[in-house]
Design a protein around this motif. Structure first.
Motif, mmCIF file in Angstrom:
data_model
loop_
_atom_site.group_PDB
_atom_site.id
_atom_site.type_symbol
_atom_site.label_atom_id
_atom_site.label_comp_id
_atom_site.label_asym_id
_atom_site.label_seq_id
_atom_site.Cartn_x
_atom_site.Cartn_y
_atom_site.Cartn_z
ATOM 1 N N ARG A 1 0.799 -1.226 0.000
ATOM 2 C CA ARG A 1 0.000 0.000 0.000
ATOM 3 C C ARG A 1 0.836 1.283 0.000
ATOM 4 O O ARG A 1 0.294 2.379 -0.109
ATOM 5 N N LYS A 2 2.146 1.176 0.107
ATOM 6 C CA LYS A 2 2.946 2.396 0.225
ATOM 7 C C LYS A 2 2.917 3.193 -1.074
ATOM 8 O O LYS A 2 2.705 2.645 -2.161
ATOM 9 N N GLY B 1 -5.721 8.956 3.588
ATOM 10 C CA GLY B 1 -5.486 7.554 3.266
ATOM 11 C C GLY B 1 -4.352 6.949 4.073
ATOM 12 O O GLY B 1 -4.278 5.717 4.215
ATOM 13 N N ARG B 2 -3.449 7.776 4.633
ATOM 14 C CA ARG B 2 -2.347 7.223 5.431
ATOM 15 C C ARG B 2 -2.835 6.608 6.739
ATOM 16 O O ARG B 2 -2.114 5.829 7.353
ATOM 17 N N GLU B 3 -4.050 6.923 7.136
ATOM 18 C CA GLU B 3 -4.610 6.291 8.326
ATOM 19 C C GLU B 3 -4.686 4.786 8.157
ATOM 20 O O GLU B 3 -4.630 4.033 9.141
ATOM 21 N N ARG C 1 -3.739 0.687 -4.457
ATOM 22 C CA ARG C 1 -3.155 0.726 -3.116
ATOM 23 C C ARG C 1 -4.151 0.311 -2.048
ATOM 24 O O ARG C 1 -3.754 -0.065 -0.935
ATOM 25 N N ALA C 2 -5.452 0.368 -2.373
ATOM 26 C CA ALA C 2 -6.480 -0.005 -1.396
ATOM 27 C C ALA C 2 -6.746 -1.497 -1.370
ATOM 28 O O ALA C 2 -7.432 -1.982 -0.465
ATOM 29 N N VAL C 3 -6.212 -2.249 -2.341
ATOM 30 C CA VAL C 3 -6.457 -3.697 -2.390
ATOM 31 C C VAL C 3 -6.050 -4.359 -1.078
ATOM 32 O O VAL C 3 -6.815 -5.141 -0.490
#
Length: 384
Positions: free
Chosen positions: A48-49, A128-130, A348-350
């Protein structure tokens, strides 16, 4: 702020802001004796980075995780596990121009309405970094579930109007027929794909579509699909804590999710009962659904069939195109958002979707351990 804790038995509490000192999570309820090291968690965070392809934000963050507590000599102790990722590449100045206005599609206005104050640097807790904390905690849940025979396959099903041609059932059927199409091989193909799609032809079309969006300073949404195999029948509660209801809550708690469905989902509304019902048969002494329109869940309880679910993500709201909004002085203005933003967040959300599903499933499996007397007797009655 309430609402930063998820789960009853396997519980995570996330903390931190996009442009604060760091992001982290406290995991409580992890059994003692699980072999765990930072690399077990890091490989999930690496999925996800940012900065993995031209279709994600260029913000450069290693997202290196540190275990602060709960692990001794490589094994969990049963005490709370504290994990942290320190932010390294904040550029808060990028957000100075929007400090006093409400970005369309963001939580700026609703945060102001609730608290009368907000961290405008990248969205604060709504950034989204949460999800770093969710993924770090979820990585532990996935490892426990794998030791119990549960496997996850999660991927981008659609990017904008481009959808992979295979259904989840077809992917599963292919994995059974051909060892070269095993779930492990499909997983490797997904991880090697810049959009996390299991079909390279669809991925190429989706990349061309995204290039067009980027030329027009626009963004795209998409759909993530997940397949969970190896889940025994009987997981989930029959009323309020249904497995599908808890999955829906977990996935909907991810920012930008606007739709969720299990099995045939909304297509079930157009079907007749004679087609939608899953008949049962005996297979190697086990009761087995012949079809899986229900997506592996009946009456809120797992049926033993693969759990199939999908989540719809809206387009990234931060776009450079001029948009109309208002500021906190209630004046109508126009803005153009600049900075480092994903043209699409789906790839990145996968892993975030996968980890939230794992957290939900493990929590309900732990709760299920007390559903039968025989389970308690195996644990606590000598000789059983």
């Amino acid at each position: 702020m309430a609402g930063s804790t998820f789960g009853k038995h396997f519980q995570i509490t996330t903390w931190g802001e996009s442009h604060g000192k760091g992001i982290g999570v406290v995991v409580d309820g992890c059994p003692a004796g699980l072999a765990l090291c930072e690399s077990d968690i890091q490989r999930f965070l690496d999925r996800r980075k940012p900065g993995q392809s031209r279709y994600s934000t260029p913000r450069k963050e290693a997202d290196h995780v540190e275990i602060l507590s709960g692990v001794f000599e490589g094994r969990t102790t049963g005490t709370p596990i504290s994990l942290v990722v320190f932010n390294q590449n904040q550029r808060s100045r990028d957000y100075g121009d929007i400090a006093a206005c409400y970005r369309p599609g963001h939580a700026d206005y609703t945060f102001d309405a609730k608290y009368g104050f907000r961290d405008y640097r990248g969205g604060g807790r709504s950034s989204g970094r949460e999800t770093i904390g969710r993924v770090a905690g979820g990585a532990i849940a996935v490892k426990i579930l794998q030791q119990l025979g549960v496997s996850f396959l999660t991927y981008s099903r659609a990017i904008g109007p481009i959808t992979i041609p295979q259904t989840a059932d077809e992917i599963l059927a292919a994995s059974r027929r051909n060892p070269e199409s095993s779930l492990t091989e499909i997983q490797n193909q997904i991880l090697a794909n810049p959009l996390y799609m299991p079909d390279n032809d669809s991925s190429e079309k989706a990349q061309a579509y995204l290039e067009d969006c980027m030329k027009q300073t626009d963004s795209s949404g998409g759909i993530i699909e997940g397949i969970i195999t190896g889940v025994p029948a009987g997981i989930g509660e029959p009323v309020f804590d249904k497995l599908d209801a808890e999955l829906a809550k977990a996935i909907f708690s991810i920012g930008a999710v606007k739709g969720f469905e299990i099995g045939d989902g909304f297509l079930a509304a157009t079907a007749r009962g004679s087609r939608n019902n899953d008949a049962f048969c005996m297979n190697n002494g086990q009761v087995t659904p012949v079809t899986n329109h229900a997506g592996g869940i009946l009456g809120g309880i797992s049926s033993g069939a693969p759990i199939i679910y999908r989540a719809a993500f809206k387009p990234t709201p931060s776009i450079a195109s001029t948009q109309q909004t208002v500021n906190n002085a209630r004046e109508e203005i126009s803005i153009s958002i600049h900075g480092r933003h994903d043209p699409i967040i789906v790839p990145r959300a996968v892993v975030v979707v996968e980890c939230m599903a794992a957290l939900t499933l493990l929590d309900l499996m732990m709760e299920n351990s007390g559903a039968k007397m025989e389970s308690l007797e195996k644990l606590y009655r000598p000789g059983m």
